[in-house]
Design an enzyme around this catalytic site. Structure first.
Site, PDB file in Angstrom:
ATOM      1  NE  ARG A   1     -23.692  33.655 -16.827  1.00 19.61           N
ATOM      2  CZ  ARG A   1     -24.432  34.326 -15.963  1.00 19.61           C
ATOM      3  NH1 ARG A   1     -25.139  33.679 -15.053  1.00 19.61           N
ATOM      4  NH2 ARG A   1     -24.461  35.649 -15.972  1.00 19.61           N
TER       5      ARG A   1
ATOM      6  CE  LYS B   1     -18.449  33.926 -16.628  1.00 24.66           C
ATOM      7  NZ  LYS B   1     -17.222  34.636 -16.174  1.00 24.66           N
TER       8      LYS B   1
ATOM      9  CG  HIS C   1     -15.953  38.532 -13.629  1.00 21.37           C
ATOM     10  ND1 HIS C   1     -17.075  39.205 -14.017  1.00 21.37           N
ATOM     11  CD2 HIS C   1     -15.619  37.739 -14.679  1.00 21.37           C
ATOM     12  CE1 HIS C   1     -17.413  38.854 -15.239  1.00 21.37           C
ATOM     13  NE2 HIS C   1     -16.542  37.956 -15.657  1.00 21.37           N
TER      14      HIS C   1
ATOM     15  CB  SER D   1     -20.624  42.597 -20.849  1.00 17.66           C
ATOM     16  OG  SER D   1     -20.697  42.393 -22.227  1.00 17.66           O
TER      17      SER D   1
ATOM     18  CE  LYS E   1     -14.016  41.363 -17.888  1.00 19.22           C
ATOM     19  NZ  LYS E   1     -13.793  39.907 -18.059  1.00 19.22           N
ATOM     20  CB  THR E   2     -11.507  40.896 -23.862  1.00 18.77           C
ATOM     21  OG1 THR E   2     -12.271  40.104 -22.948  1.00 18.77           O
ATOM     22  CG2 THR E   2     -10.704  39.975 -24.757  1.00 18.77           C
TER      23      THR E   2
ATOM     24  CG  ASP F   1     -14.108  35.803 -17.726  1.00 15.53           C
ATOM     25  OD1 ASP F   1     -14.506  36.967 -17.567  1.00 15.53           O
ATOM     26  OD2 ASP F   1     -14.867  34.821 -17.647  1.00 15.53           O
TER      27      ASP F   1
ATOM     28  NE  ARG G   1     -20.092  35.191 -24.584  1.00 14.77           N
ATOM     29  CZ  ARG G   1     -19.496  35.830 -23.583  1.00 14.77           C
ATOM     30  NH1 ARG G   1     -18.184  35.743 -23.420  1.00 14.77           N
ATOM     31  NH2 ARG G   1     -20.202  36.553 -22.751  1.00 14.77           N
TER      32      ARG G   1
END
Length: 527
Positions: free
Chosen positions: A54, A196, A215, A233, A237-238, A252, A317
């Site tokens: 981004r 996003k 988030h 990041s 989390k994932t 997410d 990604r």
């Protein structure tokens, strides 16, 4: 082809309109247009040009009433005048007019009562593919009556040569006009701007309706017990929310309303750097036809991917529909959470592997949004660097962070939710001295939270951070539970803990300078 006219799309004229193409149709367009390459297992691979992430410095909101009174203006949310927006919007419309376009309609939010109907207009097929992966796909029967509440015009090939005259950051622009329910994108091909961007808008709309936008990832157990995982990041989390014994609600973006937790999205957007079938089997196996890979390095002859190669970007990604995860919750929603876990990767080696938080401490660590970058992850970083991102997602918060913290506190109290801080970082010393917490130990902490056994153990309290920590926990070395005990030199630990505590205190001052409503400093570390 679609019956949508130029007038319906807000364009002056239009060539062919390809609306909500199937995955097979998109694959054919991507192939015919030479937009990407096909991997060895049949997954489409694209490059996003010089932008592989981004462009947060190029994001703006139109400053106008009434939204200007709600937005927290500053480095994150920068203003642009309505006149500049109108000028750039006209150029975007001119640029897209007369072209063949891809129109993708989707829902953001799995709760029908609060979801948003969003339309994306793009000039290339893979961006339509990306949006189809990331948002909730309407049934064919819904499309005839679909009326977009918000429209994104993506003119990726258009730049703004007058950016200096306009007082903007560069020739790239991502601008949101809340009152007109329109966003325009120019100069960047990166698909994540669309994902996003709508997340940012949900973070504007929902809290004003007393719905918390978050988030975080979320999963649900066989008995309906829901857990939320917040984390920046690299904190896990994932990885930690993907659990063979629990169904994935989403990885997410979620909302929390009177009915419970609901996913905003219909897909996942996972990092691929160093991905392997051993480390992340669910994500690895999700990479197949209908997924979309971005900026991966591969063998030109065979299409074999080198997941370890970050020469294009470390931010490689994959986006894929959530159906690619076998153990997902089909409704993309569940009841109210029993547990909230704040994940941090503490490269200083100071924070415990698991701590039980009071409601006040939960507010403190939510607003702090702490993790630490380690040496070597970015140029110039030679020692651990503390990172604070309010609500674990400051870059996407149009409102003041305390608006989200207020809602979190109210909902935690209303539904009697437990909160925990879990450190997936270092123990026995900081980065370069201690060792990274093992996945096995972290899983043991998570499992104790999820099965409730952590409530039955005896707790101690740490000196600097005043955190409540288990004295013993099955599957975790007792010397690790109190981080000071794991350091060979206790004086070094005390100095490092004091240093990190000071960073927390200095960061939190911005929440106490204006009023006392969010003065949770007593719940934070003390020096």
């Amino acid at each position: 082809m679609s019956e949508l006219t130029a007038e319906m799309l807000g364009l002056k004229s239009v060539g062919k309109v390809y609306r909500n193409l199937s995955y097979d149709e998109l694959f054919a367009h991507e192939t015919d247009n030479a937009e990407g390459k096909i991997s060895a297992n049949g997954t489409m691979m694209v490059d996003t040009g010089k932008f592989t992430g981004r462009s947060p410095k190029d994001k703006y909101f139109v400053k106008q009433s009434p939204s200007q009174d709600n937005i927290a203006w500053g480095n994150i949310n920068k203003p642009v005048s309505a006149e500049i927006f109108d000028e750039l919007h006209a150029e975007v419309i001119e640029y897209l007019s007369g072209k063949d376009v891809y129109v993708t309609d989707g829902y953001c939010g799995s709760n029908e009562s609060t979801r948003r109907d969003v339309r994306f207009i793009t000039e290339i097929a893979w961006q339509s593919h990306f949006v189809k992966n990331m948002f909730i796909r309407p049934d064919d029967a819904d499309l005839p009556n679909f009326k977009p509440g918000f429209t994104v015009y993506n003119a990726a090939g258009l730049t703004n040569p007058k950016w200096e005259q306009h007082g903007l950051n560069s020739e790239v622009f991502v601008i949101f006009n809340i009152e007109k329910n329109v966003a325009i994108i120019g100069g960047t091909w990166y698909g994540g701007e669309m994902k996003k961007g709508i997340f940012t808008m949900m973070n504007y709309w929902l809290p004003l309706e007393n719905i918390l936008s978050m988030h975080c990832s979320a999963n649900v157990g066989k008995d309906g017990d829901v857990c939320l995982f917040f984390g920046l990041s690299g904190t896990g989390k994932t990885t930690l929310s993907t659990d063979a014994a629990r169904k994935l609600i989403g990885d997410d973006e979620h909302g929390w309303d009177a009915d419970g937790i609901f996913n905003f999205e219909g897909g996942c957007y996972a990092k691929c750097i160093d991905l392997s079938s051993e480390s992340e089997p669910e994500i690895f196996n999700a990479i197949k036809r209908n997924a979309l890979l971005e900026n991966l390095v591969y063998d030109e002859d065979t299409g074999e991917i080198d997941f370890a190669d970050g020469s294009k970007t470390e931010n490689t990604r994959v986006s894929y529909p959530i159906e690619h995860i076998d153990n997902h919750e089909p409704s993309l929603k569940a009841g109210h959470p029993q547990n909230i876990i704040f994940l941090t990767c503490d490269a200083f080696g100071v924070l415990p592997p698991v701590s039980k938080l009071t409601k006040e401490q939960a507010m403190y660590y939510f607003l702090s949004g702490y993790t630490a970058k380690v040496a070597g992850t970015e140029r110039g970083i030679t020692e651990p660097q503390a990172t604070f991102s309010a609500c674990f997602g400051e870059a996407f918060l149009p409102l003041h962070p305390t608006a989200y913290a207020k809602l979190l506190g109210e909902k935690m109290e209303q539904y009697n939710v437990n909160a925990y801080l879990v450190n997936t970082g270092w123990a026995g010393g900081g980065y370069g001295v201690g060792e990274r917490m093992s996945i096995k130990a972290t899983r043991a902490c998570i499992n104790a939270i999820l099965d409730g056994s952590i409530k039955n153990v005896e707790f101690d309290q740490t000196r600097f951070f005043k955190l409540h920590i288990p004295k013993e926990l099955p599957g975790v070395d007792s010397d690790l539970l109190n981080p000071r005990n794991a350091w060979p030199n206790k004086d070094d630990f005390d100095k490092t803990a004091n240093k990190l505590a000071t960073m927390f205190i200095d960061n939190f001052k911005k929440y106490t300078s204006d009023n006392d409503d969010f003065d949770f400093t007593k719940a934070g570390p003390q020096i």
